[in-house]
Design a protein around this motif. Structure first.
Motif, PDB file in Angstrom:
ATOM      1  N   ALA A 197       5.495   1.983  12.828  1.00 39.01           N
ATOM      2  CA  ALA A 197       5.638   2.999  14.004  1.00 39.01           C
ATOM      3  C   ALA A 197       4.047   3.732  13.957  1.00 39.01           C
ATOM      4  N   ALA A 198       3.442   3.714  12.843  1.00 40.02           N
ATOM      5  CA  ALA A 198       2.227   4.379  13.012  1.00 40.02           C
ATOM      6  C   ALA A 198       1.247   3.508  14.059  1.00 40.02           C
ATOM      7  N   ALA A 199       1.234   2.086  13.746  1.00 36.42           N
ATOM      8  CA  ALA A 199       0.424   1.230  14.520  1.00 36.42           C
ATOM      9  C   ALA A 199       0.696   1.253  15.854  1.00 36.42           C
ATOM     10  N   ALA A 200       2.011   1.407  16.229  1.00 31.93           N
ATOM     11  CA  ALA A 200       2.498   1.556  17.778  1.00 31.93           C
ATOM     12  C   ALA A 200       1.926   2.780  18.053  1.00 31.93           C
ATOM     13  N   PHE A 201       1.902   4.098  17.435  1.00 34.98           N
ATOM     14  CA  PHE A 201       1.500   5.248  17.956  1.00 34.98           C
ATOM     15  C   PHE A 201       0.216   4.891  18.486  1.00 34.98           C
ATOM     16  N   LEU A 202      -0.759   4.474  17.574  1.00 34.25           N
ATOM     17  CA  LEU A 202      -2.039   4.482  17.478  1.00 34.25           C
ATOM     18  C   LEU A 202      -2.612   3.484  18.719  1.00 34.25           C
ATOM     19  N   SER A 203      -1.665   2.287  18.910  1.00 37.59           N
ATOM     20  CA  SER A 203      -2.177   1.453  20.089  1.00 37.59           C
ATOM     21  C   SER A 203      -1.898   2.265  21.241  1.00 37.59           C
ATOM     22  N   VAL A 204      -1.070   3.199  21.500  1.00 36.23           N
ATOM     23  CA  VAL A 204      -1.054   3.979  22.674  1.00 36.23           C
ATOM     24  C   VAL A 204      -1.672   5.063  22.804  1.00 36.23           C
ATOM     25  N   ALA A 205      -1.934   5.959  21.689  1.00 33.35           N
ATOM     26  CA  ALA A 205      -2.728   7.294  21.764  1.00 33.35           C
ATOM     27  C   ALA A 205      -4.044   6.937  21.831  1.00 33.35           C
ATOM     28  N   GLY A 206      -4.624   5.971  21.262  1.00 37.59           N
ATOM     29  CA  GLY A 206      -6.256   5.473  21.392  1.00 37.59           C
ATOM     30  C   GLY A 206      -6.775   6.173  20.045  1.00 37.59           C
ATOM     31  N   ASN A 207      -7.944   6.649  20.556  1.00 36.32           N
ATOM     32  CA  ASN A 207      -9.080   7.011  19.497  1.00 36.32           C
ATOM     33  C   ASN A 207      -8.619   8.747  19.244  1.00 36.32           C
ATOM     34  N   PHE A 256       0.257  13.835  18.200  1.00 36.69           N
ATOM     35  CA  PHE A 256      -0.040  14.208  16.738  1.00 36.69           C
ATOM     36  C   PHE A 256       0.866  13.249  16.054  1.00 36.69           C
ATOM     37  N   GLY A 257       0.304  12.842  14.679  1.00 38.28           N
ATOM     38  CA  GLY A 257       1.283  12.100  13.734  1.00 38.28           C
ATOM     39  C   GLY A 257       0.635  11.974  12.556  1.00 38.28           C
ATOM     40  N   PHE A 258       1.528  11.588  11.416  1.00 40.76           N
ATOM     41  CA  PHE A 258       1.120  11.686  10.104  1.00 40.76           C
ATOM     42  C   PHE A 258       2.279  11.038   9.241  1.00 40.76           C
ATOM     43  N   TYR A 259       1.762  10.665   7.959  1.00 36.95           N
ATOM     44  CA  TYR A 259       2.626  10.032   6.921  1.00 36.95           C
ATOM     45  C   TYR A 259       3.101  11.069   6.190  1.00 36.95           C
ATOM     46  N   VAL A 260       4.578  11.249   5.857  1.00 36.19           N
ATOM     47  CA  VAL A 260       4.979  11.892   4.845  1.00 36.19           C
ATOM     48  C   VAL A 260       5.769  11.339   3.904  1.00 36.19           C
ATOM     49  N   THR A 261       5.592  11.584   2.448  1.00 36.40           N
ATOM     50  CA  THR A 261       6.265  10.862   1.313  1.00 36.40           C
ATOM     51  C   THR A 261       6.955  11.690   0.566  1.00 36.40           C
ATOM     52  N   GLY A 262       7.714  11.279  -0.454  1.00 34.21           N
ATOM     53  CA  GLY A 262       8.625  12.238  -1.370  1.00 34.21           C
ATOM     54  C   GLY A 262       9.843  12.700  -0.660  1.00 34.21           C
ATOM     55  N   LEU A 263      10.373  12.000   0.445  1.00 31.99           N
ATOM     56  CA  LEU A 263      11.462  12.379   1.209  1.00 31.99           C
ATOM     57  C   LEU A 263      12.892  12.183   0.546  1.00 31.99           C
ATOM     58  N   GLN A 264      13.602  13.247   0.568  1.00 29.11           N
ATOM     59  CA  GLN A 264      15.079  12.823   0.196  1.00 29.11           C
ATOM     60  C   GLN A 264      16.131  13.450   1.177  1.00 29.11           C
ATOM     61  N   THR A 265      15.998  12.668   2.382  1.00 34.45           N
ATOM     62  CA  THR A 265      16.797  13.290   3.569  1.00 34.45           C
ATOM     63  C   THR A 265      18.192  13.244   3.381  1.00 34.45           C
TER      64      THR A 265
END
Length: 226
Positions: A46-56, A117-126
Motif C-alpha cells: 500500500a505504501a509503494a502504491a501511495f508513493l508511486s502516485v503522490a510523488g516526492n 499524507f501517509g504513515f506506518y502504524v504498528t501495535g494494532l489490535q483492531t
C-alpha cells in the motif's frame, strides 16, 4: 429564458464545480501479528502504491528532530515502547526511533497545507479496541474520516490518502484505547494530480451540466438572430 438568466445559470454551475469535492483516494494495507517491517507485506504494498502516485513528499522517520514545517501533538518519540512489538516498533531501515502513542490521539499540523499524507502504524489490535481513524478537514470544510484497516494481535498497517488540490492544515490519528507506534511519515503536495499540479478537478456530472448550460445559451442566441 433570457440571455442574462442563462449566464446566471452558468455562473451558478461554475460555482458548484469549484465547490465540488471528491472523496480522498486511499491507500490502505494491514497485516496481523507482526514484529518487523519485512513481515508487513500488505502494508508495504500500500505504501509503494501511495508513493508511486503522490510523488516526492516530505519524510519524517524520527531519527532526527522534526522538520520546521511539521508539529506533532500527542505521543512521544522513543526507541522503546515498553511492551515489545505488541505495542509497536520502528519501521525505518537501519533506524530505531518511532512515535509511541498510548491511547488517545495524535495531531499532525503543517505550516504549508498538504493534500497527501501517509504513515506506518504498528501495535494494532483492531479486534480488541474501538475503530481507529484518521480525521481531517478538507478544502471545503467537510470532515473526512478514514478507517484504519484490520490488523490484529499486534498488527501493522499503512494508511495513506491523497485529496487532490485541497488545503489540509492538520490530520488527526485516533488510536482510541490501543498502545501503538507510528513511523515513516510522508506528507506534502501530490505531484501527479490528474487535473494538473494541485488543482481541483470538476466532477463529470458537473462538466455535463456546463455543456447543457452553454448549449442552451447558444440556442437562445440563434433564435434571437433569426
Amino acid at each position: 429564458m433570457s440571455i442574462a438568466s442563462k449566464f446566471a445559470v452558468v455562473a451558478i454551475l461554475s460555482g458548484a464545480g469549484v465547490a465540488a469535492q471528491a472523496a480522498p483516494v486511499t491507500y490502505l494495507g494491514g497485516d496481523n501479528n507482526v514484529s518487523s517491517l519485512a513481515q508487513m507485506v500488505n502494508s508495504t504494498a500500500a505504501a509503494a502504491a501511495f508513493l508511486s502516485v503522490a510523488g516526492n513528499l516530505n519524510t519524517v522517520d524520527f531519527e532526527s528532530a522534526l522538520p520546521a514545517n511539521l508539529t506533532i501533538t500527542g505521543g512521544v518519540t522513543t526507541n522503546n515502547s515498553g511492551c515489545g512489538a505488541l505495542c509497536g516498533f520502528n519501521t525505518t531501515a537501519g533506524g530505531q526511533y518511532f512515535r509511541s502513542l498510548v491511547g488517545g490521539s495524535a495531531t499532525f499540523s503543517f505550516v504549508n497545507p498538504v493534500d497527501a499524507f501517509g504513515f506506518y502504524v504498528t501495535g494494532l489490535q483492531t479486534n480488541l479496541v474501538s475503530q481507529q481513524t484518521i480525521v481531517y478537514v478538507d478544502g471545503s470544510s467537510v470532515t473526512q474520516t478514514i478507517n484504519v484497516p484490520s490488523a490484529t494481535d499486534g498488527g501493522g498497517a499503512f494508511i495513506g490518502f491523497i485529496d487532490y488540490g485541497n488545503l489540509i492544515a492538520s490530520v488527526t490519528f485516533n488510536a482510541t484505547n490501543d498502545i501503538v507506534a507510528f513511523d515513516d511519515l510522508r506528507f506534502g503536495r501530490s505531484e501527479n494530480n490528474p487535473g494538473g499540479p494541485n488543482t481541483d478537478v470538476p466532477e463529470p456530472a458537473t462538466l455535463a451540466l456546463f455543456g447543457l448550460a452553454f448549449a442552451g445559451l447558444a440556442s437562445t442566441r440563434r433564435r434571437k438572430s433569426s
